[in-house]
Design an enzyme around this catalytic site. Structure first.
Site, mmCIF file in Angstrom:
data_model
loop_
_atom_site.group_PDB
_atom_site.id
_atom_site.type_symbol
_atom_site.label_atom_id
_atom_site.label_comp_id
_atom_site.label_asym_id
_atom_site.label_seq_id
_atom_site.Cartn_x
_atom_site.Cartn_y
_atom_site.Cartn_z
ATOM 1 N N ARG A 27 26.821 78.580 38.132
ATOM 2 C CA ARG A 27 28.188 79.078 37.903
ATOM 3 C C ARG A 27 28.627 80.045 39.000
ATOM 4 O O ARG A 27 29.790 80.435 39.048
ATOM 5 C CB ARG A 27 28.273 79.807 36.551
ATOM 6 C CG ARG A 27 28.083 78.894 35.379
ATOM 7 C CD ARG A 27 27.877 79.660 34.080
ATOM 8 N NE ARG A 27 28.257 78.804 32.979
ATOM 9 C CZ ARG A 27 29.494 78.742 32.498
ATOM 10 N NH1 ARG A 27 30.416 79.510 33.009
ATOM 11 N NH2 ARG A 27 29.805 77.913 31.533
ATOM 12 N N GLU A 486 42.347 53.441 29.727
ATOM 13 C CA GLU A 486 40.938 53.317 30.144
ATOM 14 C C GLU A 486 39.974 53.756 29.049
ATOM 15 O O GLU A 486 38.804 53.371 29.087
ATOM 16 C CB GLU A 486 40.680 54.087 31.426
ATOM 17 C CG GLU A 486 40.660 55.581 31.326
ATOM 18 C CD GLU A 486 40.174 56.237 32.628
ATOM 19 O OE1 GLU A 486 39.245 55.729 33.259
ATOM 20 O OE2 GLU A 486 40.756 57.262 32.995
HETATM 21 C C1 AGP Z 1 39.909 58.325 36.149
HETATM 22 O O1 AGP Z 1 39.901 58.695 34.791
HETATM 23 C C2 AGP Z 1 39.154 57.040 36.374
HETATM 24 N N1 AGP Z 1 37.812 57.185 35.938
HETATM 25 C C3 AGP Z 1 39.276 56.545 37.812
HETATM 26 O O2 AGP Z 1 40.625 56.203 38.033
HETATM 27 C C4 AGP Z 1 38.866 57.536 38.920
HETATM 28 O O3 AGP Z 1 39.830 58.553 39.016
HETATM 29 C C5 AGP Z 1 38.794 56.776 40.243
HETATM 30 O O4 AGP Z 1 37.777 55.798 40.146
HETATM 31 C C6 AGP Z 1 38.525 57.688 41.443
HETATM 32 O O5 AGP Z 1 37.266 58.277 41.309
HETATM 33 P P1 AGP Z 1 36.894 59.475 42.313
HETATM 34 O O6 AGP Z 1 37.839 60.581 42.020
HETATM 35 O O7 AGP Z 1 35.482 59.826 41.993
HETATM 36 O O8 AGP Z 1 37.061 58.975 43.708
#
Ligand code: AGP
Length: 607
Positions: A27, A486
């Protein structure tokens, strides 16, 4: 964020607290310290830097007290020196603190007028001085603490002990987590269950606004009104470093709840709280020399980038192009010489984003990564990184990382505006002050989670759900739709509200809830017109807004949820939370695998 621990023990507690602080070192470790009661008197040992330095100080000056508090600091106010290291003490009171006291300057001025002298530049010292003043006026420790809590604005967790009170410790929680640990004739306080794991797995997580009066054999919890309350005792599986769900059914719920604290931690990294101005690390370019910024990311991270476009263009007058990485990497976009490319990624491993970064680097761009994992591939390949300090994000659906990305981007836009002379110092102070209030506002939203849970249940029978927003609220509409689909598998689409009449309005009927994100900003009236178009066709409007009047805010609404009214600059961080919670609770009702939804992965390392 900082780590705090407290022990009412049956043996010398300093070595035990050192062990607990080691578990909290993730932290922050700018400085550390402990305070114990030695023959009833408060004695402190503190050291700048990592815990090993404190261990050395304790080796040279052991403490034998069996009542104590400890702290590992991540500096938000005041340099990481021994003087600024917690615990802070005054008038026979010692305090450790995690979070931000927003109104500390006013309180400090009031106390100095009363003749109190301060030895640190920290916000925490006002807490210990206020309690001390209340006790000088005759209040018992418990009443002095309660009176002090009423004076504090901000998000914080506190641990407090008193000279001469061998069997008393008080804790308080508002926006930053705090847990009670039950021992056998011993009692513990800690920032999380991991800190308490060496002593007990029997814990209670305090709720928002709770404070607790501890003795070795009792824990009397009070809510923010002072009323005595009961909170569940749980048996945690917190092993040494296993991320733990704490009080929550899912990691996603825990991570949504952590947002006040981790945003506070991120703000502490990029804002000089005393000067109320942004302080970005040195970057290998000046925003004044830029003609355009390219922002690229995937999914939720791309929506953070889209929100940043509004900030950069409106505040720093800097043109921004945003594109999803899977398109950008193949577009062969012409980029300005010496331009800036910003890539945003929670994991720092997303293949499309990494490929887009490499394209930008190949085009001679300055590259900056906004990442949550600082030793990730994207972090390593960028010229510079501006990390988010969200802590490990386990839930596949990104929540706290998203609001921390927004926080970093907002600070970056202010830094750009200052370098481009598009805002005055006073305007910067005003916007920084708004940013510092984000943890408190989100804590207020979280208090009304049950309202969103009730509304979410009504979404679960929908065939489709539309999310509408205008201006900087449009990226939040996109994010809300992504969150819902999602994790609950209900189809949802985010739209610019003004786009509705160009086709999507054909979808509207009584089976299609429409979530409208409409703070009273400059575009509010326009959005009301869109709501009327929806209502006229029987659409069920769920209005997220900051001021609710009797007539449904100008259109027939199905449900309304009030978000705290604030400077529109910070609305993206605030409105992200209700859409996260609507999606979460809809998914709970749907019975889906919320932390690991079907077909998804936390980091998409394939193209
Ligand atoms: C977000 O809730 C999803 N899991 C997905 O859109 C995610 O934001 C995207 O895969 C990008 O991931 P990152 O930020 O690790 O690059």
């Amino acid at each position: 964020m900082c780590g705090i621990v407290g022990i009412l023990g049956s043996q010398p507690v300093a070595p035990l607290m050192l062990d607990a602080l080691r578990r909290l070192e993730y932290r922050g470790y700018d400085s550390a310290g402990v305070a114990t009661l030695e023959d009833g008197e408060l004695v402190r040992r503190r050291a700048p830097g990592k815990l090993n330095n404190l261990q050395g100080v304790l080796g040279n000056g052991p403490l034998s007290g069996t009542t104590g508090i400890g702290h590992t600091r991540w500096a938000t106010h005041g340099a990481p020196t021994e003087t600024n290291a917690h615990p802070h003490s005054a008038g026979g009171v010692a305090v450790v603190h995690n979070g931000i006291i927003e109104n500390f300057r006013d309180l400090r001025e009031e106390l100095e007028t009363d003749g109190y002298r301060f030895e640190t530049q920290t916000d925490t010292e006002v807490v210990v001085q206020l309690i001390s003043r209340e006790m000088k006026e005759g209040k018992a420790p418990k009443d002095a603490v309660f009176a002090t809590l009423q004076r504090l604005d901000g998000a914080f967790a506190l641990g407090i002990i008193f000279s001469g009170q061998q069997d008393l410790m008080i804790g308080a929680r508002r926006g930053s987590p705090l847990a009670i640990g039950y021992g056998d004739g011993e009692m513990f306080l800690g920032s999380d269950a991991v800190a308490l794991a060496p002593f007990t797995n029997k814990v209670t997580f305090l709720d928002e606004g709770d404070w607790v009066v501890l003795t070795r054999n009792s824990a009397q919890i009070h809510d923010e009104t002072g009323a005595a309350v009961e909170r569940p005792i749980r048996f945690t599986q917190a092993s040494a470093y296993l991320a733990d769900k704490g009080n929550h059914r899912h990691f996603m719920a825990k991570e949504i709840a952590e947002q006040p604290e981790v945003i506070g931690h991120t703000l502490g990294e990029y804002i000089d709280m005393a000067e109320q101005r942004v302080k970005l690390p040195e970057l290998p370019f000046s925003f004044a020399d830029l003609t355009r910024v390219t922002i690229t990311a995937c999914g939720t991270a791309s929506y953070a980038g889209l929100a940043a476009k509004y900030w950069f263009e409106q505040i720093a007058r800097l043109p921004v192009e945003v594109d999803i990485a899977s398109e950008f990497r193949y577009r062969e976009a012409p980029l300005p010489d010496g331009g800036l490319s910003v890539v945003i990624s929670q994991s720092g491993e997303t293949a499309d984003t990494l490929a887009a970064l490499r394209y930008c680097a190949g085009q001679g761009q300055h590259t900056v990564g906004i990442v949550n994992v600082q030793d990730s591939s994207i972090a390593r390949e960028c010229d510079a990184i501006l990390p988010t300090y969200a802590g490990p994000e386990i839930g596949v659906a990104s929540t706290k990382a998203f609001t921390c990305q927004l926080t970093v981007l907002a600070c970056m836009a202010l830094a750009a505006a200052r370098q481009r002379n598009t805002i005055t110092p006073e305007q910067e102070r005003e916007l920084v002050s708004a940013l510092v209030g984000v943890p408190r506002h989100i804590a207020d939203i979280l208090r009304n989670e049950s309202e969103l849970e009730r509304i979410a249940k009504k979404l679960t029978s929908a065939r489709d759900v539309l999310y509408l927003g205008r201006g900087i609220n449009y990226p939040i509409a996109l994010e809300g739709a992504l969150k819902l689909k999602e994790i609950s598998y209900i189809h949802a689409e985010g739209y610019a509200a003004g786009e509705l009449k160009h086709g999507p309005i054909a979808l509207i009927d009584e089976d299609v809830p429409v979530i409208v994100i409409a703070p009273h900003d400059t575009l509010y009236e326009k959005t009301v017109s869109n709501m009327e178009e929806v209502a006229a066709r029987g659409g069920k409007i769920v209005l997220l807004t900051d001021e609710i009047n009797g007539n449904g805010n100008g259109a027939e609404t199905f449900e309304q949820f009030r978000v705290p009214r604030a400077n529109s600059f910070i609305n993206p961080m605030l409105y992200a939370v209700p859409v996260q919670l609507l999606a979460y609770h809809a998914a709970v009702f749907m019975g889906t695998d919320i932390d690991q939804p079907r077909n998804l992965a936390k980091s998409v390392t394939v193209e």
